[in-house]
Write an enzyme that holds these catalytic residues in place. Structure first.
Site, mmCIF file in Angstrom:
data_model
loop_
_atom_site.group_PDB
_atom_site.id
_atom_site.type_symbol
_atom_site.label_atom_id
_atom_site.label_comp_id
_atom_site.label_asym_id
_atom_site.label_seq_id
_atom_site.Cartn_x
_atom_site.Cartn_y
_atom_site.Cartn_z
ATOM 1 N N ALA A 281 1.927 1.123 11.563
ATOM 2 C CA ALA A 281 2.154 0.426 10.302
ATOM 3 C C ALA A 281 0.660 0.558 9.556
ATOM 4 O O ALA A 281 -0.310 -0.130 10.315
ATOM 5 C CB ALA A 281 2.918 -0.693 10.529
ATOM 6 N N ILE B 131 -1.721 -7.518 14.414
ATOM 7 C CA ILE B 131 -0.752 -7.293 15.416
ATOM 8 C C ILE B 131 -1.189 -6.616 16.595
ATOM 9 O O ILE B 131 -1.175 -6.926 17.575
ATOM 10 C CB ILE B 131 0.496 -6.711 14.646
ATOM 11 C CG1 ILE B 131 0.717 -7.566 13.653
ATOM 12 C CG2 ILE B 131 1.613 -6.556 15.572
ATOM 13 C CD1 ILE B 131 1.730 -6.957 12.402
ATOM 14 N N ASN C 63 0.737 -1.117 0.075
ATOM 15 C CA ASN C 63 0.122 -0.120 -0.060
ATOM 16 C C ASN C 63 0.823 1.164 -0.333
ATOM 17 O O ASN C 63 2.151 1.057 -0.134
ATOM 18 C CB ASN C 63 -0.919 -0.092 1.167
ATOM 19 C CG ASN C 63 -0.225 -0.204 2.569
ATOM 20 O OD1 ASN C 63 0.681 0.802 2.896
ATOM 21 N ND2 ASN C 63 -0.328 -1.224 3.259
HETATM 22 N N1 CTP Z 1 -3.131 -3.189 12.304
HETATM 23 C C1 CTP Z 1 -2.178 -4.363 12.744
HETATM 24 N N2 CTP Z 1 -2.319 -5.538 12.025
HETATM 25 C C2 CTP Z 1 -3.070 -5.512 10.800
HETATM 26 C C3 CTP Z 1 -3.693 -4.749 10.748
HETATM 27 C C4 CTP Z 1 -3.964 -3.710 11.403
HETATM 28 O O1 CTP Z 1 -1.598 -4.165 13.829
HETATM 29 N N3 CTP Z 1 -3.096 -7.053 10.391
HETATM 30 C C5 CTP Z 1 -3.127 -1.848 12.921
HETATM 31 C C6 CTP Z 1 -2.552 -0.871 12.423
HETATM 32 O O2 CTP Z 1 -1.193 -0.497 12.731
HETATM 33 C C7 CTP Z 1 -3.236 0.245 12.947
HETATM 34 C C8 CTP Z 1 -4.736 -0.228 13.082
HETATM 35 O O3 CTP Z 1 -4.299 -1.776 13.233
HETATM 36 O O4 CTP Z 1 -2.955 0.581 14.052
HETATM 37 C C9 CTP Z 1 -5.638 -0.316 11.667
HETATM 38 O O5 CTP Z 1 -6.610 -1.217 12.013
HETATM 39 P P1 CTP Z 1 -7.522 -1.663 10.684
HETATM 40 O O6 CTP Z 1 -8.359 -2.566 11.157
HETATM 41 O O7 CTP Z 1 -6.567 -2.215 9.797
HETATM 42 O O8 CTP Z 1 -7.861 -0.506 10.084
HETATM 43 P P2 CTP Z 1 -7.893 0.114 8.898
HETATM 44 O O9 CTP Z 1 -7.242 -0.566 7.600
HETATM 45 O O10 CTP Z 1 -7.808 1.588 8.721
HETATM 46 O O11 CTP Z 1 -9.501 0.002 8.182
HETATM 47 P P3 CTP Z 1 -10.553 -1.261 7.907
HETATM 48 O O12 CTP Z 1 -11.557 -1.095 8.966
HETATM 49 O O13 CTP Z 1 -10.926 -0.692 6.521
HETATM 50 O O14 CTP Z 1 -9.539 -2.392 7.942
#
Ligand code: CTP
Length: 397
Positions: free
Chosen positions: A272, A304, A207
């Site tokens: 991240a 994470i 991304n």
């Molecule tokens: N995060 C993480 N591990 C993942 C995905 C996200 O640690 N596999 C963390 C990111 O670092 C950030 C937060 O979770 O702090 C973002 O959450 P996420 O649910 O991924 O939100 P978005 O991508 O913003 O939105 P969506 O609800 O569309 O998934």
């Protein structure tokens, strides 16, 4: 940016707290910053341009139309030179003029023309501070992205008591320089950047995250005395001095790197942009084009942040959320859903968010919320760090 590279334009307006600005100039110079001063006409009734010239080693200016100064460093050059503007003290009259976009003296002209973040440190009688006109002007200024520090509450020069004392010079300098002891002796882990999910040895899914916000946060925590571990996906950014950096590629690798050290952390900040999915199979060889359609099956990556938040005895957790719509609802859902202590929500789109120097945040925690207006990511990171310290302090005591 080291302090030595910091160029701070100090505006002084006409209030008795102007004597404290001399100390502010001294502290900034002592920390290595370059300081240039502009005094309003009224300020010169309290302190003299000579005082600031002696403290900063640079001539102090008072008037817009001044042939000698304009020939040396014109006011537009001064605007381009500054990477931060601080007006301390800022009187009620100055706030009113700035809120109205007036440019009727050198300082208001500079504040209007600058692209650098502007901070004001108001100082005035407590009734003036609480007057609806001042409140309105301040709301307008905050809406424009002007940052306000203070005022403090206590005894005032006029003999009365209340909110209106200019913040202490040390506090203002710490905010401008991003240095203090809010996280002294604490271990802070920050994740940053994108992750890359390999399709084959040469291709990946990823991304647009640049990693700038995470790096700025790591630097800001370090400036506040923390031992910082920065776990980052692939980015083209230099490691800020004094920070331990661990480079990873995929979400799985990021998870492993995080969990190897999570037991030592007091605070975990997930900045991240972790890829939510990875290809089910990563081919060991470069995929050759054959059929017209290539189908990819993707598997969910570990979350994470949610895993860290679920740890018994885990660190305090801050997550980020990038939202285009319904920011508060989505952010609060993430706060609850992932069980984190704080969510900093990013508006993305319309020139904000990814791959840009500036950002704005809406920060939510269980019992409150705060807006950090659009500004340079470095300044924003320092404000978020200060807010995290404040909320962590309230929750833990
Ligand atoms: N995060 C993480 N591990 C993942 C995905 C996200 O640690 N596999 C963390 C990111 O670092 C950030 C937060 O979770 O702090 C973002 O959450 P996420 O649910 O991924 O939100 P978005 O991508 O913003 O939105 P969506 O609800 O569309 O998934």
């Amino acid at each position: 940016m080291t302090n030595r590279q910091k160029k701070i334009l100090l505006g002084v307006t006409g209030g008795i707290a102007a004597y404290k600005s001399c100390e502010l100039a001294r502290l900034l110079v002592q920390a290595g910053a370059s300081v240039r001063t502009v005094l309003t006409e009224a300020a010169t009734r309290f302190v003299t341009p000579m005082t600031f010239q002696a403290l900063t080693g640079n001539p102090a200016r008072t008037r817009l139309f001044d042939e000698d100064h304009e020939a040396a460093m014109g006011h537009i050059e001064l605007v381009r030179w500054a990477d931060q503007v601080i007006v301390a003290p800022a009187t009620a009259d100055f706030l009113a003029r700035l809120a109205q976009g007036r440019a009727n003296d050198l300082l208001t002209t500079l504040c209007l023309a600058t692209g650098a973040p502007v901070t004001v440190a108001p100082a005035m009688n407590h009734r003036m501070w609480q007057h609806p006109a001042t409140r309105r002007n301040l709301a307008l200024l905050e809406e424009m992205g002007v940052r306000c520090i203070g005022p403090d509450e206590g005894d005032q020069a006029c003999g009365e008591s209340g909110p209106g004392r200019m913040s202490e010079p040390g506090e203002i300098a710490a905010l401008l320089l991003g240095e203090g002891e809010l996280f002294k002796g604490r271990n802070v882990m920050v994740t940053a950047g994108p992750t890359r999910e390999a399709l084959d040895p040469v291709r990946y899914l990823s991304n647009r995250s640049s990693g700038r916000m995470g790096f700025a946060l790591a630097e800001a925590f370090h400036g506040q005395g923390a031992r910082v571990t920065l776990v980052t996906g692939p980015v083209s950014l230099a490691t800020p001095p004094g920070i331990e950096r661990i480079d990873v590629e995929s979400a799985q690798e990021m998870r492993d790197a995080v969990f190897e050290r999570i037991g030592e952390q007091d605070l975990f900040v997930g900045c991240a942009a972790v890829a939510d999915y990875r290809p089910e199979d990563s081919s060991p060889h470069k995929i050759k084009k054959s059929s017209d359609i290539l189908k990819l099956r993707l598997l969910r990556n570990p979350d994470i942040l949610a895993e860290v938040a679920a740890l018994d005895d885990g660190p305090w957790t801050v997550g980020f959320a990038a939202e285009t719509t319904d920011l508060e609802r989505h952010a609060r859902q993430k706060l609850e859903g992932k069980g984190v202590d704080m969510i900093a929500a990013n508006r993305v789109g319309r020139g904000l968010g990814f791959e840009v120097e500036e950002n704005a945040l809406e920060v939510f925690w269980k019992t409150g919320q705060q807006t950090l207006p659009q500004q340079d990511k470095g300044v924003l990171a320092r404000e978020l760090v200060a807010l995290i310290a404040e909320v962590m302090g309230k929750v833990n005591h």
